[in-house]
Design a protein around this motif. Sequence first.
Motif, PDB file in Angstrom:
ATOM      1  N   GLY A   1      52.939  34.449  47.624  1.00 36.31           N
ATOM      2  CA  GLY A   1      53.396  34.644  48.995  1.00 36.31           C
ATOM      3  C   GLY A   1      52.805  33.714  50.026  1.00 36.31           C
ATOM      4  N   LEU A   2      52.159  32.619  49.595  1.00 40.48           N
ATOM      5  CA  LEU A   2      51.589  31.658  50.542  1.00 40.48           C
ATOM      6  C   LEU A   2      52.503  30.445  50.626  1.00 40.48           C
ATOM      7  CD1 LEU A   2      47.793  31.774  49.557  1.00 40.48           C
ATOM      8  CD2 LEU A   2      49.110  33.334  50.997  1.00 40.48           C
ATOM      9  N   HIS A   3      52.984  30.137  51.822  1.00 38.24           N
ATOM     10  CA  HIS A   3      53.953  29.055  51.986  1.00 38.24           C
ATOM     11  C   HIS A   3      53.526  28.033  53.039  1.00 38.24           C
ATOM     12  CE1 HIS A   3      56.880  31.215  49.490  1.00 38.24           C
ATOM     13  NE2 HIS A   3      56.451  32.311  50.103  1.00 38.24           N
ATOM     14  N   SER A   4      52.363  28.214  53.649  1.00 42.18           N
ATOM     15  CA  SER A   4      51.880  27.272  54.643  1.00 42.18           C
ATOM     16  C   SER A   4      50.360  27.331  54.670  1.00 42.18           C
ATOM     17  CB  SER A   4      52.440  27.602  56.031  1.00 42.18           C
ATOM     18  OG  SER A   4      51.893  28.834  56.487  1.00 42.18           O
ATOM     19  N   VAL A   5      49.745  26.375  55.356  1.00 37.32           N
ATOM     20  CA  VAL A   5      48.292  26.388  55.502  1.00 37.32           C
ATOM     21  C   VAL A   5      47.862  27.586  56.347  1.00 37.32           C
ATOM     22  CG1 VAL A   5      46.303  25.119  56.416  1.00 37.32           C
ATOM     23  CG2 VAL A   5      48.088  23.908  55.163  1.00 37.32           C
ATOM     24  N   ASP A   6      48.712  27.981  57.277  1.00 37.47           N
ATOM     25  CA  ASP A   6      48.433  29.181  58.067  1.00 37.47           C
ATOM     26  C   ASP A   6      48.329  30.398  57.148  1.00 37.47           C
ATOM     27  OD1 ASP A   6      48.343  30.468  60.846  1.00 37.47           O
ATOM     28  OD2 ASP A   6      49.943  31.595  59.869  1.00 37.47           O
ATOM     29  N   ASP A   7      49.245  30.517  56.170  1.00 43.54           N
ATOM     30  CA  ASP A   7      49.172  31.603  55.190  1.00 43.54           C
ATOM     31  C   ASP A   7      47.875  31.527  54.396  1.00 43.54           C
ATOM     32  OD1 ASP A   7      51.659  32.554  55.937  1.00 43.54           O
ATOM     33  OD2 ASP A   7      52.732  31.480  54.356  1.00 43.54           O
ATOM     34  N   LEU A   8      47.523  30.303  53.994  1.00 43.27           N
ATOM     35  CA  LEU A   8      46.305  30.110  53.206  1.00 43.27           C
ATOM     36  C   LEU A   8      45.071  30.572  53.976  1.00 43.27           C
ATOM     37  CD1 LEU A   8      44.806  28.960  50.726  1.00 43.27           C
ATOM     38  CD2 LEU A   8      44.838  26.730  51.858  1.00 43.27           C
ATOM     39  N   GLU A   9      45.017  30.262  55.260  1.00 45.46           N
ATOM     40  CA  GLU A   9      43.874  30.664  56.061  1.00 45.46           C
ATOM     41  C   GLU A   9      43.818  32.178  56.249  1.00 45.46           C
ATOM     42  OE1 GLU A   9      44.069  28.329  59.591  1.00 45.46           O
ATOM     43  OE2 GLU A   9      43.105  26.593  58.651  1.00 45.46           O
ATOM     44  N   ARG A  10      44.970  32.788  56.410  1.00 43.16           N
ATOM     45  CA  ARG A  10      44.992  34.247  56.546  1.00 43.16           C
ATOM     46  C   ARG A  10      44.537  34.933  55.263  1.00 43.16           C
ATOM     47  NH1 ARG A  10      47.428  36.234  61.033  1.00 43.16           N
ATOM     48  NH2 ARG A  10      48.752  34.848  62.257  1.00 43.16           N
ATOM     49  N   TYR A  11      44.871  34.344  54.122  1.00 35.34           N
ATOM     50  CA  TYR A  11      44.561  34.964  52.834  1.00 35.34           C
ATOM     51  C   TYR A  11      43.119  34.699  52.427  1.00 35.34           C
ATOM     52  CZ  TYR A  11      46.072  37.025  48.382  1.00 35.34           C
ATOM     53  OH  TYR A  11      46.232  37.859  47.304  1.00 35.34           O
ATOM     54  N   THR A  12      42.427  33.753  53.062  1.00 33.88           N
ATOM     55  CA  THR A  12      41.070  33.387  52.648  1.00 33.88           C
ATOM     56  C   THR A  12      40.099  33.569  53.799  1.00 33.88           C
ATOM     57  OG1 THR A  12      41.587  31.062  53.147  1.00 33.88           O
ATOM     58  CG2 THR A  12      41.838  31.781  50.879  1.00 33.88           C
ATOM     59  N   GLN A  13      40.155  34.723  54.437  1.00 35.71           N
ATOM     60  CA  GLN A  13      39.313  34.981  55.593  1.00 35.71           C
ATOM     61  C   GLN A  13      37.875  35.316  55.208  1.00 35.71           C
ATOM     62  OE1 GLN A  13      41.205  37.951  57.984  1.00 35.71           O
ATOM     63  NE2 GLN A  13      42.987  36.686  58.436  1.00 35.71           N
ATOM     64  N   THR A  14      37.627  35.642  53.948  1.00 35.44           N
ATOM     65  CA  THR A  14      36.273  35.924  53.476  1.00 35.44           C
ATOM     66  C   THR A  14      36.056  35.209  52.146  1.00 35.44           C
ATOM     67  OG1 THR A  14      36.897  37.907  52.228  1.00 35.44           O
ATOM     68  CG2 THR A  14      36.320  38.218  54.546  1.00 35.44           C
ATOM     69  N   LEU A  15      34.796  35.039  51.763  1.00 34.91           N
ATOM     70  CA  LEU A  15      34.488  34.364  50.503  1.00 34.91           C
ATOM     71  C   LEU A  15      35.027  35.117  49.282  1.00 34.91           C
ATOM     72  CD1 LEU A  15      30.846  33.109  51.249  1.00 34.91           C
ATOM     73  CD2 LEU A  15      33.014  31.917  51.570  1.00 34.91           C
ATOM     74  N   PRO A  16      34.930  36.458  49.224  1.00 32.56           N
ATOM     75  CA  PRO A  16      35.539  37.162  48.094  1.00 32.56           C
ATOM     76  C   PRO A  16      37.055  36.962  48.009  1.00 32.56           C
ATOM     77  CG  PRO A  16      33.941  38.583  49.169  1.00 32.56           C
ATOM     78  CD  PRO A  16      34.114  37.381  50.052  1.00 32.56           C
ATOM     79  N   MET A  17      37.724  36.816  49.163  1.00 33.92           N
ATOM     80  CA  MET A  17      39.168  36.583  49.147  1.00 33.92           C
ATOM     81  C   MET A  17      39.492  35.223  48.538  1.00 33.92           C
ATOM     82  SD  MET A  17      40.169  38.151  52.885  1.00 33.92           S
ATOM     83  CE  MET A  17      41.929  37.855  52.787  1.00 33.92           C
ATOM     84  N   ILE A  18      38.619  34.234  48.762  1.00 31.65           N
ATOM     85  CA  ILE A  18      38.820  32.924  48.155  1.00 31.65           C
ATOM     86  C   ILE A  18      38.718  33.027  46.640  1.00 31.65           C
ATOM     87  CG2 ILE A  18      37.849  30.604  47.920  1.00 31.65           C
ATOM     88  CD1 ILE A  18      37.008  30.760  50.837  1.00 31.65           C
ATOM     89  N   ALA A  19      37.709  33.740  46.156  1.00 27.03           N
ATOM     90  CA  ALA A  19      37.532  33.918  44.712  1.00 27.03           C
ATOM     91  C   ALA A  19      38.718  34.662  44.110  1.00 27.03           C
ATOM     92  CB  ALA A  19      36.229  34.668  44.432  1.00 27.03           C
ATOM     93  N   GLU A  20      39.233  35.668  44.812  1.00 22.73           N
ATOM     94  CA  GLU A  20      40.374  36.432  44.316  1.00 22.73           C
ATOM     95  C   GLU A  20      41.632  35.573  44.273  1.00 22.73           C
ATOM     96  OE1 GLU A  20      42.748  39.735  43.049  1.00 22.73           O
ATOM     97  OE2 GLU A  20      40.657  39.118  42.850  1.00 22.73           O
ATOM     98  N   LEU A  21      41.841  34.735  45.297  1.00 23.57           N
ATOM     99  CA  LEU A  21      43.004  33.850  45.307  1.00 23.57           C
ATOM    100  C   LEU A  21      42.922  32.864  44.147  1.00 23.57           C
ATOM    101  CD1 LEU A  21      45.610  32.887  46.634  1.00 23.57           C
ATOM    102  CD2 LEU A  21      44.230  31.417  48.120  1.00 23.57           C
ATOM    103  N   SER A  22      41.736  32.382  43.857  1.00 22.84           N
ATOM    104  CA  SER A  22      41.550  31.481  42.713  1.00 22.84           C
ATOM    105  C   SER A  22      41.929  32.182  41.414  1.00 22.84           C
ATOM    106  CB  SER A  22      40.095  31.009  42.655  1.00 22.84           C
ATOM    107  OG  SER A  22      39.845  30.267  41.479  1.00 22.84           O
ATOM    108  N   ARG A  23      41.525  33.449  41.282  1.00 22.09           N
ATOM    109  CA  ARG A  23      41.846  34.210  40.065  1.00 22.09           C
ATOM    110  C   ARG A  23      43.346  34.444  39.928  1.00 22.09           C
ATOM    111  NH1 ARG A  23      42.858  39.192  38.185  1.00 22.09           N
ATOM    112  NH2 ARG A  23      43.142  39.980  40.292  1.00 22.09           N
ATOM    113  N   LEU A  24      44.006  34.757  41.034  1.00 24.99           N
ATOM    114  CA  LEU A  24      45.431  35.055  40.997  1.00 24.99           C
ATOM    115  C   LEU A  24      46.275  33.819  40.705  1.00 24.99           C
ATOM    116  CD1 LEU A  24      45.812  37.493  44.037  1.00 24.99           C
ATOM    117  CD2 LEU A  24      45.981  38.078  41.620  1.00 24.99           C
ATOM    118  N   THR A  25      45.875  32.677  41.239  1.00 29.54           N
ATOM    119  CA  THR A  25      46.699  31.460  41.139  1.00 29.54           C
ATOM    120  C   THR A  25      46.284  30.543  39.994  1.00 29.54           C
ATOM    121  OG1 THR A  25      45.263  30.274  42.693  1.00 29.54           O
ATOM    122  CG2 THR A  25      47.162  31.470  43.599  1.00 29.54           C
TER     123      THR A  25
END
Length: 272
Positions: A149-173
């Motif tokens: 569901g990420l289609h822009s850099v704005d989406d990416l920033e919203r989805y990675t607002q914390t360090l655990p969210m970055i790790a989770e996005l890495s796991r999902l993608t």
Amino acid sequence: MIVNSDESNSSSDSHLNENEEWELSDLVNAIAVEVELAQDILSLKSYTRGMSFAIKNLSLDVEVKVRRTPEGKLLFRSVDADQTSATVLKLDFAQVIESQLRDVRKPLDGIISAASASNGISVASSSNIELKDLEAITLEQIKAFNKVGLHSVDDLERYTQTLPMIAELSRLTGIPEHRIRMWRQLPFITKVEPESKVKLPDSIVIRGGNFGKQQGEVWFQQQTAEKITEIFDWQETSLRVKIPPTLTGTGLLYAKIDNLFTNVIPWKREPT
């Protein structure tokens, strides 16, 4: 019709093998993807038929078995049709409107905290930047972002607002965490040279980026975390440090810069 018993057992075994353990986030993500696809289909039907179709509520009760791993993760497995469980996951999804989202979304023009102000990530406005404009991003990585569901850099920033969210996005993608950190302009580690060492080296080099010009901290995590006190060189893309002779075995290396932690990377020193 006569069914060969071997074939029946094989089919049953195959069914059991398919019922693998999963994390709750995996289930929620899978449901979100299915709902999004269903909404697209309903939107098309609404247009062609001149009527309004939409999913407003979705409720699921799933009987599961729960297991806690040594690392502290909770893993779930749905029970088979001929079994029951006292543990039931009750999931309710409801449609929300934009005004409700505005109340729970965090602003993009300040510091967003992971657990406290010391763990915050600064976010800059990037509404006009597309994913394809990110440095060295591949088409496969863009598709992986689109899939969640990420289609822009704005989406990416919203989805990675914390360090655990970055790790989770890495796991999902399946995109390495250090790549996402690079795009978010956060400190990251890519590798350690040498990767492992039998003899005690004079120093090791930690490669990565966004380390900054002012010296931070380097840690080696085993049962407890130990701070590396001997830092010989601190550059924007590399750190050279000495691992104390007392530290042997497998552990995790990471750095701390301006109250932000890098990703962790395994490193091993075999005892001499």
